[in-house]
Scaffold this active site. Structure first.
Site: not given
Length: 221
Positions: A75, A77, A81, A148, A161-162, A178
């Site tokens: 992805r 980014g 975690y 994201i 997302f998380s 990030c």
């Protein structure tokens, strides 16, 4: 507020923790099937065992302590975690049928999380120049409550997302989350909101219609 999800989109929740590599393999297969017209779109909510994931922009010096498995995520980014107490949402939608606008998609995904958090009692926001979903920590400083990260292949989205419901926040100490070292990470539990994953899922589902309605070109945003 437009509630619910279209009948032709699968809504899946996994009770058992899903190893990260298994989820990647499932997303890859489903992406190909959606693009070929052989499977429904998917929203998949789950929890992972502890893992650090590296996005395409991850820098080696941001992996401070690889105490858990480190997986190349594919992805966008940097490092993030995932682990117990965190709700992860993987969203696989055909943007070929939804405007082919990646910026609009990311904006809508952020808005879905922000609106859902508001519904469960927490104000959060986007921060210019900083990826993720932000809120006020217990000391009043800004801290990240959600991440994201997306990938689009064949105009079908992957990842998502998380949101930190009640993870062990010390686990974030093995990375620079990030790539943003100057701000901390928080959770709903740290902020005094005790929310079961099932309750968060229900709040997300209630906002799903708004999320889908927002998927349109964003030239006028």
């Amino acid at each position: 507020m437009s509630t619910g999800l279209a009948a032709d989109i699968e809504w899946r929740t996994s009770v058992a923790r899903v190893p990260y590599r298994d989820a990647l393999a499932e997303m890859d297969e489903r992406n190909r099937a959606i693009a070929a017209g052989n499977a429904r779109e998917l929203v998949w909510l789950l929890e992972h065992p502890p893992v650090y994931t590296a996005g395409t922009s991850a820098a080696g010096d941001e992996l401070l302590d690889p105490r858990f498995e480190v997986v190349e995520a594919g992805r966008g980014g940097r490092y993030t975690y995932h682990g117990p107490g965190q709700r992860v949402g993987y969203v696989l939608l055909d943007l070929g049928q939804r405007g082919r606008d990646v910026r609009a998609y990311v904006h809508a995904l952020e808005g879905w999380v922000i609106d859902t958090l508001r519904d469960v009692g927490l104000e959060s926001w986007r921060a210019p120049g900083r990826v993720g979903i932000w809120t006020r920590d217990v000391d009043g400083s800004e801290a990240k409550i959600g991440a994201i990260g997306v990938r689009v292949r064949r105009w079908v989205t992957m990842h998502g997302f998380s949101v930190n419901l009640a993870p062990d926040l010390a686990h974030f100490g093995g990375i620079v989350p990030c790539g943003i070292a100057e701000f901390g990470v928080t959770s709903l539990a740290r902020l005094g909101i005790d929310l079961a994953p099932e309750a968060f899922d229900a709040a997300l589902l209630a906002r799903a219609g708004d999320f889908l309605a927002a998927l349109k070109p964003c030239e006028n945003r």
